[in-house]
Write an enzyme that holds these catalytic residues in place. Structure first.
Site, mmCIF file in Angstrom:
data_model
loop_
_atom_site.group_PDB
_atom_site.id
_atom_site.type_symbol
_atom_site.label_atom_id
_atom_site.label_comp_id
_atom_site.label_asym_id
_atom_site.label_seq_id
_atom_site.Cartn_x
_atom_site.Cartn_y
_atom_site.Cartn_z
ATOM 1 N N GLU A 38 0.795 -1.240 0.000
ATOM 2 C CA GLU A 38 0.000 0.000 0.000
ATOM 3 C C GLU A 38 0.822 1.282 0.000
ATOM 4 O O GLU A 38 0.595 2.172 0.833
ATOM 5 C CB GLU A 38 -0.965 -0.019 1.193
ATOM 6 N N GLU B 150 -5.940 -10.914 -1.348
ATOM 7 C CA GLU B 150 -6.780 -10.761 -0.145
ATOM 8 C C GLU B 150 -8.257 -10.754 -0.528
ATOM 9 O O GLU B 150 -9.031 -9.908 -0.078
ATOM 10 C CB GLU B 150 -6.427 -9.457 0.578
HETATM 11 C C1 XIL Z 1 -6.342 -6.589 8.220
HETATM 12 C C2 XIL Z 1 -6.616 -7.792 9.105
HETATM 13 O O1 XIL Z 1 -7.469 -8.681 8.417
HETATM 14 C C3 XIL Z 1 -7.240 -7.348 10.402
HETATM 15 O O2 XIL Z 1 -7.360 -8.440 11.298
HETATM 16 C C4 XIL Z 1 -6.408 -6.240 11.050
HETATM 17 O O3 XIL Z 1 -7.069 -5.751 12.201
HETATM 18 C C5 XIL Z 1 -6.172 -5.105 10.078
HETATM 19 O O4 XIL Z 1 -5.585 -5.612 8.895
HETATM 20 N N1 XIL Z 1 -5.001 -4.805 3.636
HETATM 21 C C6 XIL Z 1 -3.982 -5.586 4.088
HETATM 22 C C7 XIL Z 1 -4.219 -6.499 5.236
HETATM 23 O O5 XIL Z 1 -2.905 -5.620 3.486
HETATM 24 O O6 XIL Z 1 -3.073 -6.700 6.008
HETATM 25 C C8 XIL Z 1 -5.357 -6.021 6.108
HETATM 26 O O7 XIL Z 1 -5.623 -7.010 7.087
HETATM 27 C C9 XIL Z 1 -6.577 -5.726 5.273
HETATM 28 C C10 XIL Z 1 -6.293 -4.647 4.260
#
Ligand code: XIL
Length: 373
Positions: free
Chosen positions: A162, A267
């Site tokens: 990001e 994701e």
């Molecule tokens: C999220 C997790 O799923 C949560 O448990 C945590 O509280 C916050 O992060 N983008 C990403 C992930 O790269 O690491 C994030 O994961 C979601 C958005």
């Protein structure tokens, strides 16, 4: 002697043992009798899931079994992020990451490590760093230590997560502000040196959108021009039901592949609840107004079917471009685990994944299985 063995008490003991064995076996050995995502897609790309600490601890045998039967790749949802793995300057906590590697070996899962450099979920000591040279030192030691420890043990690293704004410019993170844009190439250079066999990824959300995609392409080109390796780009894939940007996704797969890198959907989840902004910036929140949590007792069938159709069209697209796609990873095993129950509004009941809260397959699961033909 023989008679003694079979006293009523001994029989009771044997019976009890048999019963406990049977219970354990019925949880871990009897197949769930479902088609398997990883089997169906075995010649196309890996099928992954995010794993949380409880899953790595194997808290629920049925869940462990589902993971082992359905997936061949896993990403730590939180436990390899800097705030967990590197809580203080001189202190690392590898407990869960080591366990994850073992869990991966046992269950034949490739480990896709996440993430080395990210502005969120940083330990407090990093946020307090004032001097550029101190932050530079943190970056170097963090990558050398963490990526070095898992050299040969993880398949890939999300080296940077990001780094972009929606308009394709670089996010003004602590790293950009203190180190300038050179930190991006530097992070990949350090990761490559620490773990030469590992595939190195840049990962982001919304980087299928044209402006952000253009910024992502710039990053990849910059790293390549510096003679540093980048193997892939992760499109996170936090999308919304009924609004999957299929055309942008396809254009992005083609554009990234043209640069010689692999694409991974890292994701994947499809949110069904209302949201007043796009993307997945974890610090962004919505206030908990009334009406934002309408499906506490179940998802209406129309939405269930829409979700299934969305997953179907996505997987048809992925299959079409299977030669460019390394992996599709879901951000969780089942709806009960999803981060979308707590973000961007706390305490909602969301339904973004293929398995429900009881670990049963949803219509979307069967559509993903069928999408393969
Ligand atoms: C999220 C997790 O799923 C949560 O448990 C945590 O509280 C916050 O992060 N983008 C990403 C992930 O790269 O690491 C994030 O994961 C979601 C958005």
């Amino acid at each position: 002697m023989i008679r003694l063995k079979y006293t009523p008490i001994a029989l009771l003991g044997i019976g009890f043992l048999a019963l406990t064995n049977f219970t354990t076996e019925s949880n871990s050995l009897v197949p769930l009798n479902l088609p398997s995502l990883k089997e169906v897609y075995k010649d196309d790309f890996l099928i992954g899931t995010a794993l949380n600490a409880g899953q790595i601890d194997e808290k629920s045998p049925k869940e462990t079994q589902l993971i082992a039967e359905q997936f061949n790749a896993a990403t730590p949802e939180n436990i390899m992020k800097a705030e967990v793995i590197h809580p203080r300057w001189d202190q690392y906590n590898f407990t869960y990451a080591d366990k994850l590697v073992e869990f991966g070996k046992k269950n034949k899962l490739a480990i896709n490590a996440h993430t080395l450099v990210w502005h969120s979920q940083l330990p407090p000591f990093v946020r307090k760093i004032k001097r550029a040279d101190s932050l530079q030192l943190f970056l170097k030691e963090h990558i050398q230590t963490v990526a070095g420890r898992y050299r040969g043990k993880v398949q890939s690293w999300d080296v940077v997560n990001e780094a972009l704004n929606e308009d394709g410019t670089l996010r003004k993170s602590i790293f950009l502000n203190k180190l300038g844009e050179g930190y991006l190439v530097e992070a990949f250079r350090l990761a490559q040196a620490a773990s030469p066999e590992t595939q190195l990824y840049y990962n982001d959300y919304n980087n299928e959108q044209p402006a952000k995609r253009a910024g992502c392409i710039e990053i990849i080109k910059k790293i390549q021009a510096a003679g540093v390796r980048i193997d892939g780009v992760g499109i996170q894939g936090h999308w919304h039901v009924g609004k999957i940007p299929l055309q942008h996704i396809e254009e992005s797969i083609l554009a990234y592949a043209a640069l010689g890198v692999k694409v991974a959907i890292t994701e994947l989840d499809i949110e069904v609840l209302k949201r007043d902004f796009q993307g997945a910036e974890v610090s962004q929140r919505m206030s908990n107004e009334q009406g934002l949590n309408p499906y506490t007792s179940g998802l209406p069938d129309s939405l269930q079917q829409q979700l299934a159709r969305d997953y179907e069209s996505l997987f048809k697209l992925f299959v079409k471009h299977k030669d460019k796609i390394a992996r599709v990873t879901f951000w969780g095993v089942h709806d009960g685990q999803s981060w979308l129950n707590g973000w961007p509004v706390r305490g909602r009941t969301n339904y973004p994944l293929l398995f429900d809260r009881q670990y049963n397959p949803k219509p979307a699961f069967y559509k993903v299985i069928q999408a393969h033909q």
